[in-house]
Design an enzyme around this catalytic site. Structure first.
Site: not given
Ligand code: ADP
Length: 550
Positions: A186, A336, A445, A450
């Site tokens: 990640t 993940e 917040k 929120w």
């Molecule tokens: P990295 O953190 O390595 O960029 P990830 O793809 O694992 O890669 O990131 C996942 C996060 O991206 C999710 O937990 C979320 O916060 C955000 N995310 C992914 N898809 C969406 C979406 N369609 N809308 C909003 N947030 C998103």
């Protein structure tokens, strides 16, 4: 009593065997790093994956060894997906957009034995090679003609020479389906990146979701431009789902600018594509700047486009619908989660909805696919109602969701019932559609309530003069935090703070309206194209809002 069904193991090699046998003539097209367009078929992919497996065996690569890649979306990278995992080694895709120190950390942490990389990254690998202690050899993914004459990289091999002399005969080994198949870190905006280690079983099961009608809906009739990188969360599972379905694939190589994307969609007649919102922003910018010379209706035949990685703005989904009659599948997931969690397909009850109402559904992140259980909880862990109003921490579990990071980093990450806390905050409505309101750490917040920064950003990019928007909370004496909106204007377009505020009014709750708007030239992004809010918060931590009590 046990069932009497064959216990065949779910192995990644079975996907490529299937594709070669039943979709052997289907094309895989690549805009190469060297420049020209390259074409071959799933049959060729299978042959060369086996040559690669033979080459790796000759190099001494063993079951479980990690093989790193620093590479774009090309047929050679695709071959590594099958050659490496198929022989029982672990494919470790490294994101080349990370800082060099992070790449150094990741390759050492993973203990990669070989590093395969594209021509683009020769200077980067020259710099990093001395620190990469476990790497026995570096393989440049090109042919002999493009090999550098005087490179400082030790033990440098040429990909085409390496596999070219190998036999196409290789019997994929059979082993336990729970064996590790690939590894992806990640991006870790805080702390060191952490590795997610997938298995053959999790990968094959996840592929069914990629091909499912209510998943990513990838099928043999599709021609898919795969813009989402092979180094980012398994390109959303497409490399595996493609073999399961036999879709024609188009890989863009390193050229991800609006013009190149447009040309590939046009020239290869793509009806399907996948990418993060920033890529599509650049694509639409190109269209706007060249409107007079493009024949959109004739050129672009997109029917479906998967957008995820960050929230797809409603205005973007609307533009795909109106300009190309293209349905956006809004998807949410994370590294993940292999990464698929939810997809924004429609239900029977939505048939015939007017566009405006349909967009309300599509702007949400969608419903969970079979295989992922999902719930929202309050901070004490109590489950919240699925009423579309209550928002809380998103928790997930399922057979393609991580059970712990590589080498135990981060300790125990599941609760006693096996739920993984995603770090996202969302609502779930009675139909099961999830709407992400924020990353938990980005929530604003204000006076104990929120405010959703994502909702505000989406509303702001609906304004015709706004190219990109970011909302962060900044300290406020009376309300604790209040929203600040940062905006990049589209080239040649004008708007003012007053006009934008008037535009937002009615689109979000009145008390959510930002206390101030700042126009900026650029916004920081992570290596995977997400807004880097930690940096913005740092930058604006002393910002004085003009509102009373601030
Ligand atoms: P990295 O953190 O390595 O960029 P990830 O793809 O694992 O890669 O990131 C996942 C996060 O991206 C999710 O937990 C979320 O916060 C955000 N995310 C992914 N898809 C969406 C979406 N369609 N809308 C909003 N947030 C998103």
């Amino acid at each position: 009593m046990q069932g009497l069904i064959q216990d065949r193991q779910l192995l990644i090699s079975s996907l490529i065997e299937f594709a070669a046998l039943y979709h052997g003539d289907t094309e895989i097209v690549t805009r190469t790093v060297e420049g020209p367009i390259h074409r071959y078929t799933y049959r060729d992919l299978h042959d060369r994956s086996k040559q690669l497996a033979n080459a790796l065996t000759r190099l001494g690569v063993k079951h479980g060894d990690r093989i790193g890649t620093l590479a774009w979306n090309t047929y050679r990278h695709f071959e590594l997906y099958y050659g490496v995992s198929g022989m029982g080694a672990v494919l470790h895709t490294v994101n080349p957009r990370l800082f060099p120190e992070q790449i150094d950390y990741i390759v050492n942490h993973a203990e990669d034995q070989y590093l395969f990389f594209d021509l683009t990254f020769v200077p980067l690998v020259e710099k990093l090679a001395p620190q990469l202690k476990t790497v026995k050899g570096f393989v440049l993914m090109t042919d002999a003609a493009h090999m550098p004459k005087d490179s400082k990289i030790p033990n440098l091999l040429c990909y085409e020479d390496l596999i070219g002399k190998e036999s196409k005969e290789f019997t994929w080994p059979e082993f336990d389906e729970r064996t590790a198949s690939s590894l992806c870190y990640t991006s870790g905006t805080t702390g060191n990146p952490k590795g997610v280690l997938y298995s053959h079983r999790s990968t094959v099961l996840h592929s069914y979701a990629v091909c499912q009608r209510d998943g990513l809906n990838l099928g043999s009739a599709d021609t898919a431009l795969v813009i989402v990188p092979l180094f980012h969360a398994n390109a959303w599972g497409v490399p595996y789902g493609a073999c399961m379905s036999g879709a024609k694939l188009v890989f863009p190589g390193p050229a991800l600018d609006g013009k190149s994307v447009y040309e590939l969609l046009r020239d290869e007649n793509c009806n399907f594509s996948l990418g993060v919102p920033t890529v599509w922003l650049a694509f639409f910018q190109y269209i706007d700047q060249n409107a007079a010379s493009l024949d959109l209706k004739k050129d672009i035949k997109l029917e479906r486009c998967v957008i995820g990685g960050s929230a797809a703005p409603r205005a973007m989904i609307e533009r795909f619908a109106k300009q190309f009659d293209c349905f956006v599948i809004h998807a949410w997931g994370m590294t993940e989660m292999s990464p698929l969690g939810t997809t924004g397909n429609l239900l029977k009850k939505h048939a015939g909805l007017p566009l405006e109402k349909r967009l309300d559904v599509q702007a949400k992140q969608g419903r969970t696919v079979y295989g992922v259980e999902i719930k929202i909880t309050d901070d004490e862990g109590k489950e919240l109602p699925r009423d579309g109003k209550a928002f809380g921490n998103v928790k997930v579990r399922g057979p393609w969701i991580t059970s712990g990071y590589f080498k135990g980093e981060g300790g125990k990450i599941l609760d006693d019932e096996g739920w993984f806390t995603t770090g996202d905050v969302a609502t779930l409505d009675p139909d099961g559609y999830m709407q992400i309101t924020d990353r938990a750490k980005d929530v604003i917040k204000s006076g104990g309530e929120w405010i959703s920064s994502i909702d505000l950003e989406n509303a702001a990019v609906g304004h015709p003069a706004v190219q990109e928007a970011a909302v962060i909370g900044v300290p406020h004496a009376k309300w604790q935090e209040r929203p600040l909106l940062l905006v990049i204007k589209k080239a040649g377009q004008e708007t003012t703070k007053e006009e934008l505020l008037a535009f937002l009014e009615g689109k979000v709750a009145k008390w959510w309206l930002p206390d101030d708007i700042v126009f900026v030239d650029e916004l920081p992004h992570t290596a995977t194209g997400k807004l880097l809010k930690t940096k913005l918060r740092e930058q604006y931590k002393d910002y004085k809002l003009p509102t009373p009590g601030a």
